[in-house]
Design an enzyme around this catalytic site. Structure first.
Site, short mmCIF file in Angstrom:
data_model
loop_
_atom_site.label_atom_id
_atom_site.label_comp_id
_atom_site.label_asym_id
_atom_site.label_seq_id
_atom_site.Cartn_x
_atom_site.Cartn_y
_atom_site.Cartn_z
CG HIS A 6 -5.29 -2.54 -0.06
ND1 HIS A 6 -4.44 -2.27 -1.10
CD2 HIS A 6 -4.88 -1.75 0.96
CE1 HIS A 6 -3.55 -1.37 -0.72
NE2 HIS A 6 -3.79 -1.05 0.53
CB SER B 189 -0.96 -0.04 1.20
OG SER B 189 -1.95 0.95 1.09
CD GLU C 249 -4.82 -3.93 -4.43
OE1 GLU C 249 -4.98 -3.48 -3.29
OE2 GLU C 249 -3.79 -4.55 -4.77
#
EC number: 3.1.1.1
Length: 557
Positions: free
Chosen positions: A464, A212, A341
């Site tokens: 994610h 991330s 995601e």
């Protein structure tokens, strides 16, 4: 005679005791001083050395708040590195947080280092340098669970760096140019490069990897002269520097808003920063919530900027122009995304009928913040663009549970996928070093979406962070299902093979590097531990649609 013999016996016992205690405490000698750690055991019961809470920079408090990090001074006594430091001051952005959302300390620039027991080992081990995610606003390197990695012959490093306004405030001038958090990372990387040999690590085989905001940070280190030469390869997991949330817009405007919230005068930058440096850190951290329009969106109010002022910028041009100009560090790179995601941050509201209804009623107002185009589309076009996106992804009818899958795909494409392909293609075209890409769609028994949603176990797909957290998160990585355990080992092999050999191996799958001139996008699809294959997509992330939206982002000069 008796007393003399007794003295010898006591002396011998004392020596044995000293030697035993000495053996129980691993020690290293670095350029900044001696360090004493302790022993831990890996997931498979392998003994390893742990050194936690090592300072790599001086404490950034008082007049040093919002300023670049300063190298740590040498210490004279042995440093006891047996306890993790405080996390950096932050505003927590998850539904599972109850009560006070602020935690941490400004005194937080520390490293944790883990290494297999050395036993006079001569070959230096590859180093894996972890940069945590958290939207540049929250989380910590302390959360990384190294125990699985310590079953392999690598050195594992995790760092803390300044977050939110403490790490990424920018006044857009010489007073606070910005990027303090990225400069923290670079200083930590330099400390490791200079000292890791003392721990048995090879400074010439450092792999930086992150997820991330950590993945975007890894990419940023390829773009900064400050970090060039300090690492050999990198892995960007679910985040690149091209992502809209990884490039802060209107930073000076946000700095003034923070100043006003803290009741500081905002007509003079120097005086405003002097005032902000005098305000309690917890009050400043609490104010981060005032920059989020709907729930926790946009989720990166403070992040990386292009520094147009200052004598030592982290970056002085946009990421796309740095790469296009051939100024990107030319070493191998892996980057990938997971199938859903957009569950960050969609998991916060897709299981909540009331929030879905609110999104339906206020779509035109919320969309610019949810999809992060508030500053990159002119205000008078916000409504038009919001409607266009809604018509393409959500079609007609109300936004409700029937539209959840489409919402997640929309957020995945806009916030992660489109710019992932754009970044890897350009870097593969400019650099000589290989670039590998992957797409991960294995859903384990537990998912990060359970944390983000506040406990919902609804299976909306692979969230994610689900891939890396299967190996690094204490909660999710503590799995028992045979399939999850197999995937866990596959991922560990993937990451560590790249660190050790410079080429990624995933269960003998054929994985060629990216050909940037191929009009189709090719990537390794990790479906499960027995189904791993190359795939091709000529419209990845619905890019033909997104090309019709005139975002003022990632433009070449």
């Amino acid at each position: 005679m008796y007393m003399l013999k007794l003295s010898y016996i006591l002396l011998f016992l004392g020596f044995v005791k000293f030697s035993w205690q000495d053996k129980q405490v691993p020690k290293v000698s670095t350029f900044t001083g001696n360090i004493r750690g302790y022993y831990k055991k890996s997931r498979s019961d392998r003994l390893y050395e742990a050194y936690e809470g090592i300072p790599y920079a001086q404490s950034p408090v008082g007049k040093f708040r919002f300023q670049p990090p300063r190298p740590i001074k040498k210490w004279s006594k042995d440093l006891s590195a047996t306890k993790k430091s405080s996390v950096c001051m932050q505003y927590l952005m998850t539904f599972t947080t109850h009560g006070n959302r602020v935690k941490g300390s400004e005194d937080c620039l520390y490293i944790n280092i883990y290494v297999p027991v050395r036993n006079n080992r001569k070959p230096l081990l590859p180093v894996m340098f972890w940069i945590h995610g958290g939207a540049f606003q929250f989380a910590s390197g302390n959360e990384a669970n190294e125990t699985l990695f310590m079953d392999r012959n690598i050195v594992f490093v995790a760092i803390n760096y300044r977050l939110g306004p403490f790490g990424f405030l920018s006044t857009g001038d010489i007073v606070v140019p910005g990027n303090m958090g990225l400069k923290d990372q670079s200083m930590a990387l330099r400390w490791v490069f200079n000292n890791i040999k003392s721990f048995g690590g090879n400074p010439n085989k450092i792999t930086i990897f992150g997820m991330s905001a950590g993945g975007a940070s890894v990419h940023y280190h390829y773009l900064s002269p400050m970090s060039a030469g300090l690492f050999k390869r990198g892995i960007s997991i679910s985040g690149v520097a091209f992502c809209p949330w990884a490039q802060t817009k209107h930073a000076p405007e946000k700095a003034k808003k923070l100043g006003a919230l803290m009741k500081c005068r905002t007509d003079n930058t120097k005086k405003m920063i002097d005032c902000l440096q005098s305000r309690p850190a917890r009050i400043i951290a609490q104010a981060v919530g005032d920059f989020m329009f709907w729930l926790y969106n946009p989720f990166t109010p403070f992040g990386p900027v292009v520094e147009t002022y200052g004598s030592n910028p982290f970056i002085s041009n946009s990421p796309i122009n740095i790469i296009n100009n051939g100024q990107v560090y030319d070493v191998p790179w892996i980057s990938g995304v997971v199938s859903k995601e957009g569950l960050y941050t969609a998991a916060e509201f897709v299981d909540n009928a009331k929030l879905l209804w609110h999104l339906n009623d206020h779509w035109d107002e919320i969309a610019p913040y949810l999809l992060d185009f508030n500053y990159t589309i002119p205000l008078d076009q916000h409504r038009q663009v919001a409607k266009k996106i809604k018509n393409y992804y959500l079609r007609s009818g109300p936004i409700n549970y029937d539209k959840v899958e489409s919402i997640i795909q929309m957020m995945s494409d806009r916030l992660f996928n489109i710019d992932f392909e754009k970044a890897v293609r350009l870097q593969a075209r400019i650099n000589k070093s290989p670039v590998w890409t992957y797409y991960y769609s294995y859903r384990a028994e537990h998912s990060v979406s359970e944390i983000l949603s506040g406990g919902s176990t609804t299976d909306y797909g692979v969230c994610h962070g689900d891939d890396i957290f299967l190996t690094l998160n204490s909660i999710i990585s503590n799995v028992t299902k045979p399939q999850d355990l197999a995937m866990q080992q596959l991922l560990i092999n993937f990451y560590t093979s790249f660190a050790i050999q410079g080429i990624p191996y995933i269960d003998e799958a054929s994985w060629p590097s990216l050909n940037p001139n191929d009009p189709d996008f090719r990537y390794l699809h990790i479906v499960n531990f027995t189904n791993i294959k190359m795939e091709v997509n000529n419209n990845f992330a619905n890019k033909s649609f997104w090309k019709t939206i005139p975002f003022n982002e990632n433009k070449l000069n």
